[in-house]
Design a protein around this motif. Structure first.
Motif, mmCIF file in Angstrom:
data_model
loop_
_atom_site.group_PDB
_atom_site.id
_atom_site.type_symbol
_atom_site.label_atom_id
_atom_site.label_comp_id
_atom_site.label_asym_id
_atom_site.label_seq_id
_atom_site.Cartn_x
_atom_site.Cartn_y
_atom_site.Cartn_z
ATOM 1 N N UNK A 416 0.954 -1.147 0.082
ATOM 2 C CA UNK A 416 0.072 0.031 0.013
ATOM 3 C C UNK A 416 0.908 1.286 0.070
ATOM 4 N N UNK A 417 1.912 1.079 0.793
ATOM 5 C CA UNK A 417 2.841 2.383 0.835
ATOM 6 C C UNK A 417 3.661 2.546 -0.397
ATOM 7 N N UNK A 418 3.936 1.367 -1.073
ATOM 8 C CA UNK A 418 4.626 1.402 -2.150
ATOM 9 C C UNK A 418 3.807 1.760 -3.517
ATOM 10 N N UNK A 419 2.358 1.878 -3.289
ATOM 11 C CA UNK A 419 1.339 1.995 -4.320
ATOM 12 C C UNK A 419 1.325 0.742 -5.460
ATOM 13 N N UNK A 420 1.833 -0.415 -4.710
ATOM 14 C CA UNK A 420 1.728 -1.609 -5.698
ATOM 15 C C UNK A 420 0.334 -2.202 -5.658
ATOM 16 N N UNK A 421 -0.395 -1.752 -5.932
ATOM 17 C CA UNK A 421 -1.926 -2.071 -5.942
ATOM 18 C C UNK A 421 -1.999 -3.585 -6.587
ATOM 19 N N UNK A 449 -9.736 4.682 -4.496
ATOM 20 C CA UNK A 449 -10.933 4.639 -5.204
ATOM 21 C C UNK A 449 -11.021 3.308 -6.253
ATOM 22 N N UNK A 450 -10.138 2.273 -5.809
ATOM 23 C CA UNK A 450 -10.330 0.650 -6.459
ATOM 24 C C UNK A 450 -11.655 0.132 -6.108
ATOM 25 N N UNK A 451 -12.672 0.194 -6.805
ATOM 26 C CA UNK A 451 -13.908 -0.303 -6.299
ATOM 27 C C UNK A 451 -14.105 -1.679 -6.370
ATOM 28 N N UNK A 452 -13.704 -2.133 -7.596
ATOM 29 C CA UNK A 452 -13.440 -3.638 -7.864
ATOM 30 C C UNK A 452 -13.003 -4.470 -6.905
ATOM 31 N N UNK A 453 -11.571 -3.946 -6.811
ATOM 32 C CA UNK A 453 -10.740 -4.777 -5.809
ATOM 33 C C UNK A 453 -11.347 -4.600 -4.134
ATOM 34 N N UNK A 454 -11.796 -3.500 -3.865
ATOM 35 C CA UNK A 454 -12.452 -3.693 -2.470
ATOM 36 C C UNK A 454 -13.601 -4.361 -2.415
ATOM 37 N N UNK A 455 -14.578 -4.422 -3.170
ATOM 38 C CA UNK A 455 -15.635 -5.167 -3.264
ATOM 39 C C UNK A 455 -15.322 -6.642 -3.169
#
Length: 728
Positions: A416-421, A449-455
């Motif tokens: 998350x800190x490295x923004x390696x989503x 704002x990554x909706x699909x991954x959060x869902x």
């Protein structure tokens, strides 16, 4: 002017600050208190107690004011303060006239008053407040005895100077420029005389030491001094070598006796010259010789409870080599301690030593070299190394070690800190369902704002409501509605309706349209678009914009038909999300004419714009035909606009018959005023008195279906459309 007082700790971090409104001339600090003085005001600040401050003016009267207790001066003092010295129990103030005021702490009551025959420059109290060192402006150093208040009046210190007074043994030194009492011995003090450092124990001097440093501290028989002349040459880049440490003679002698004579003689010397630092040397030497009885005695004399516990631990060990290893570790000789353990084939104890030290890199090396550890300990070591890099914000290196230690929680933080989503998303598939970590990862996806991954993460935890709330938060209403239908979540429609109502109340129609589109509520979005286009047409807005609105509305209707067809054609999932999404709301169903003729509005404004483009391109024949075609869209475009355009283009196209019919329509408009009607009549009279209302002959049109010839005119246009459709 206002000044700021700041108390800092040993590493320079501010502990507490205060603002004062006088210029400080001198200051002194104890363990819990600060005294700052100007020429006539003394601030007593108990900085470890919140809001505890006293501002005192020695020549004034008491006055209470809020959190501060201040003494307001009656008049400026004629005898200014020149120096302060304080301990935990006593405060001494020196004035320019030679007056010394001794106050008891913490009550700030005057105990004694002394009078010196010279002007003091600096004063210093010893650690038990029994003696005071006074340095005058000429560099003369004297020592004085202090007393507590006697019953019924001031103590002997109230005597004036004379007959030796309260001077200690007529002690006197010249050319002194710095002095310091020992913090742990009231009989021990040091001072700088020219370029030599003198140390006195109960008025007995030790051999002077050549030094030109300023004394910073004096404790544990060791003086710390700063070479300020060298420091000020490069104040921005000071060197640690400019701080020097000087030992007293007793400390040096004890070391020499231990090194050259023996432990017994050193013990006798320390008993004759007791000090905790000397007893600590005896204890260390006894440990080195495995003499635990003497070590225990020395630790008792120096009050080292930790050392006593260490001796107790050593006595429980059954091997001298183990004892030597532990003693080496106690003396910070860790390499030697590890070597001893390895020599006796106890790699497990070597690993345990490195674990206690937090040297996880060495732990990994020892485990990989074979023996002494297992996979669990190795994983712990990898994770500890990952923590080492994580604490130093070296995230990429931390990821490598966390991956080897299978620490999913820390891995997620690093990604998350490295923004390696992308890597963070892969973690979701490697975590077991219903794991609390999934919820944390889902929250991280929401923040970016990554909706699909959060869902997906929320669904894996079984929290459908959180997944739907995430879609709503990120304005992904179509996904929210699909989830609601799949999981039979009924609250989404009411939430959608309430949000849409809110947008419409705020006149945010376009936002409401976008909301309905994302939720696949095509009927409602098309209806709003149709309304926008209709209102824009009535307000005579830009025709091209109106056409685009009608096109968007028609596209929404087409999408509505497409989704309906797909829903009705699905037999495998009769209760799918789309079936519920496309259920028609009977009370709010749009007009059937609009559903059947979705493109009619777009066609109307298309022909309207086309006629004008043809007119300005000087293609009058085409403009007249297009304008004649516009008469079919009187329900979309204002008839006054249609027939005005038809009259204009037919006049310039010399189609006076069509122009006459257009004027007849304009004169017969139901909502036209008498003035407007009269204007149309006058204009028609002016035109048709010059040009007869007859269309030119032989203006035929070609049939688009059979290439035949058709007579021109509006009726012919109707027949042409029927001919195109039927071929008859």
């Amino acid at each position: 002017s206002r000044y700021t007082l700041t108390v800092s700790n040993a590493i320079g971090t501010a502990v507490e600050s205060r603002m004062i409104d006088f210029e400080p001339k001198c200051a002194v600090i104890t363990k819990t208190q600060v005294f700052v003085a100007s020429e006539n005001i003394v601030l007593h600040w108990h900085f470890k107690v919140l809001g505890s401050s006293k501002l005192s003016a020695l020549d004034g009267a008491m006055h209470a004011r809020g959190r501060f207790i201040s003494m307001i001066l009656r008049q400026p003092s004629t005898d200014p303060i020149v120096s302060l010295s304080a301990s935990d129990t006593t405060l001494v103030i020196a004035r320019q006239s030679g007056a010394l005021l001794q106050f008891a702490m913490p009550s700030m009551t005057l105990d004694n008053r002394y009078q010196l025959p010279f002007r003091p420059h600096r004063i210093a109290l010893n650690c038990n407040s029994s003696r005071l060192a006074v340095l005058d402006i000429s560099g003369l150093l004297k020592l004085f005895e202090l007393e507590k208040r006697a019953a019924g009046g001031l103590g002997r210190g109230a005597w004036r100077w004379g007959d030796g007074g309260f001077c200690v043994g007529h002690f006197e030194r010249k050319d002194v420029w710095d002095l310091k009492w020992a913090e742990d011995n009231p009989e021990l003090f040091a001072f700088m005389e020219k370029t030599r450092l003198y140390i006195f124990r109960n008025l007995d001097p030790e051999e002077p030491i050549t030094c030109s440093g300023y004394i910073c501290s004096f404790d544990n028989l060791q003086i710390k001094a700063a070479l300020m002349d060298e420091i000020m040459q490069e104040p921005e880049a000071p060197s640690k070598d400019l701080m020097i440490h000087i030992e007293t003679k007793s400390l040096r002698d004890t070391r020499n006796i231990l090194a050259q004579v023996g432990l017994a003689d050193a013990l006798q010397f320390v008993e004759d010259n007791p000090h905790p630092r000397l007893w600590k040397l005896i204890a260390d030497a006894a440990l080195d010789k495995l003499d635990f009885q003497m070590a225990q005695k020395a630790f008792v004399r120096c009050g080292d409870y930790v050392g006593l516990q260490f001796v107790k631990k050593l006595r429980k060990l059954d091997d001298n080599m183990k004892q030597k290893a532990e003693i080496a570790a106690y003396f910070l000789q860790f390499e030697l301690a590890e070597k001893i353990y390895l020599d006796i084939d106890r790699k497990d104890l070597a690993i345990d030593l490195r674990i206690r030290l937090g040297d996880w890199f060495r732990v990994v090396q020892l485990i990989k070299s074979g023996g002494g550890g297992d996979d669990i300990l190795l994983e712990k070591a990898w994770n500890s190394i990952g923590d080492y890099y994580f604490d130093r914000q070296r995230w990429s290196q931390a990821v490598t070690y966390y991956a080897q230690g299978r620490n999913i929680e820390k891995l997620s933080e690093c990604y998350y800190i490295l923004e390696d989503y992308e890597s963070l998303e892969k973690l979701v598939y490697s975590i077991s369902e219903n794991s609390p970590l999934l919820r944390d990862i889902a929250g991280k996806f929401v923040t970016v704002g990554m909706c699909d991954q959060a869902v997906r993460a929320y669904i894996n935890t079984g929290d459908v409501k959180a997944a739907i709330d995430t879609c709503v938060l990120l304005n992904q209403w179509n996904t929210a509605v699909e989830l609601a239908q799949i999981h039979k979540f009924k609250e989404i429609e009411s939430l959608l309706a309430s949000y849409a109502t809110y947008l419409l109340e705020k006149d945010k129609i376009l936002n409401a349209i976008e909301l309905y589109r994302k939720a696949n509520y095509c009927q409602k979005s098309a209806k709003l678009l149709f309304k926008l286009a209709s209102d824009a047409g009535k307000a005579n807005k830009n025709p091209l914009r109106i056409k685009k609105l009608y096109v968007l509305a028609a596209l929404e209707v087409e999408r509505y038909h497409h989704l309906t067809k797909m829903s009705k054609g699905s037999h495998d999932h009769p209760t799918s999300a789309l079936e519920g999404l496309l259920a028609e709301d009977k009370s709010n169903m749009m007009e059937s004419t609009f559903l059947d003729n979705a493109w009619r509005g777009a066609e109307a404004y298309h022909f309207y714009l086309l006629a004008q483009r043809q007119f300005y391109a000087d293609n009058m024949e085409a403009a007249v035909k297009t304008a004649l075609h516009l008469r079919q869209y009187e329900d979309i475009i204002d008839p006054k606009v249609i027939f005005s355009l038809l009259a204009l283009v037919s006049f310039h196209g010399k189609r006076f018959g069509a122009c006459s019919k257009a004027f007849i329509k304009l004169e017969a408009l139901p909502n036209a005023t008498e003035e407007t009607t009269e204007q149309f009549e006058n204009l028609a009279l002016n035109i048709f008195t010059k040009f007869p209302p007859i269309d030119p002959q032989n203006r035929d049109a070609a049939c688009s279906n059979c290439a035949g010839t058709l007579r021109d005119g509006y009726d012919v246009l109707q027949r042409s459309r029927r001919h195109d459709a039927t071929g008859v």
